[in-house]
Design an enzyme around this catalytic site. Sequence first.
Site: not given
Length: 303
Positions: A99, A173, A241
């Site tokens: 990611s 995502k 994050k």
Amino acid sequence: MKATTSPVRVAFLGIGLMGQPMASRLLRAGYPLTVWNRTPAKAMELEGLGANVADTPAAAASQADIVITMLGDGAAVAAVIDLAAAGLRTGMLVIDMSSTRQAEAQALHAKLQALGVAFIDAPVSGGVVGAEAGSLAIMAGGAEQDFARVEALLQVLGRPTLVGPAGCGQLAKLCNQLIVGGTLNIVAEALLLAQAGGADPVAVRAAIRGGFAESRILEVHGQRMLERNFLPGGQVKSQTKDLENVLVAAVAAGIRLPVTELVTERYRSILAALPLADQSAALLALERINPGVRVGTRPDQLP
């Protein structure tokens, strides 16, 4: 599990919490696999399943047709691909399943394209449970012909969907993590409200399941919160994050996401103390600003 008779050789770079079960599934599906990890002991665990263990990313890449990366963030991916570059050849394909930021994926695509190497960004959702079961949601960004080359391989790991050109997998995502992070906090607030108002939060969760509030988050993470089980699956540091990256993407798109800003701040508030805790520790962040109110009586299970 979908088996393969393909002779395609795969290098898997990054044998961590998610990488280990994903690489294991590829081995059991019959893909010749070379693995590398910065901590060699984690990679060595796959030798018993038939993996070759490489000393460097370049050595792993040199034995492969397709390279998969599953690493902590965009900086780690860029660094490992730089190390792997000597083993890359024209016509190869790199799939980054980490990611990262959309811009980082686009930059990596441009760098690899200059080397004659195709690129797909394919981040996943589903956590360790989904990785073990081969049921990950896989959001892929890249060219249609490149996706077609690796679709069968990705189906061993879960349900791949091509969502647009390179970088769009990461954008999808981020949309996923926005929904996950927001829902986790809403579930935490609902359970804390039930507790503070005098209702049984276990019974409240059972009562609302099956209605419009039902979700996988309520099912899995609602139960985690009630059990106060904050041992990782997903982790606070990863969720933070991802939400930071959502905000970066929003700025790039010229929009503001006020709910995401609030949810990100909740995760930031526990990041230093609980980076490895499960993302359901959103409940702990909420309890910090509501001293004296706590869901249930069980002790916290923390990493």
